[in-house]
Motif scaffolding. Structure first.
Motif: not given
Length: 112
Positions: A45, A41, A48-49
């Protein structure tokens, strides 16, 4: 090629790198996709960031380019108005008329 795809399909869940001898772009893409499915996860993240940040930077660059084009058009129009005002002033047109025609202030026209 069939053997490489078969190996990939059988081992995709356990693979954590792309073998150096993979040249096929479709197979490379499959390795990358499989790798993403195994991310934690925190890794998802972070990815994605980073993607959002890259998109933001691209948008800022595009906005800056568009602003530069717009600024150039505005500057070009102003130069055209100034040139028109100079020509009208040379032939003796009244400053108030030049101001109305060009949108320049009478003070700006007097300075020309």
């Amino acid at each position: 090629m069939i053997d490489r795809w078969t190996f990939f399909i059988k081992n995709a869940e356990r693979l954590d790198f792309i073998p150096d001898d993979v040249k096929d772009e479709g197979l490379k893409s499959a390795y990358l996709e499989a790798d993403e499915h195994n991310w934690s996860k925190a890794e998802l993240n972070a990815y994605f960031d980073a993607s959002v940040q890259e998109g933001d930077q691209t948008n800022e660059r595009i906005k800056a380019e568009q602003k530069g084009k717009l600024d150039g058009k505005i500057e070009g129009k102003l130069e055209g108005k100034i040139e028109t005002a100079k020509n009208l002033k040379i032939i003796g047109v009244a400053t108030a008329v030049i101001s109305t025609a060009t949108g320049l202030s009478e003070e700006e026209i007097e300075k020309l």
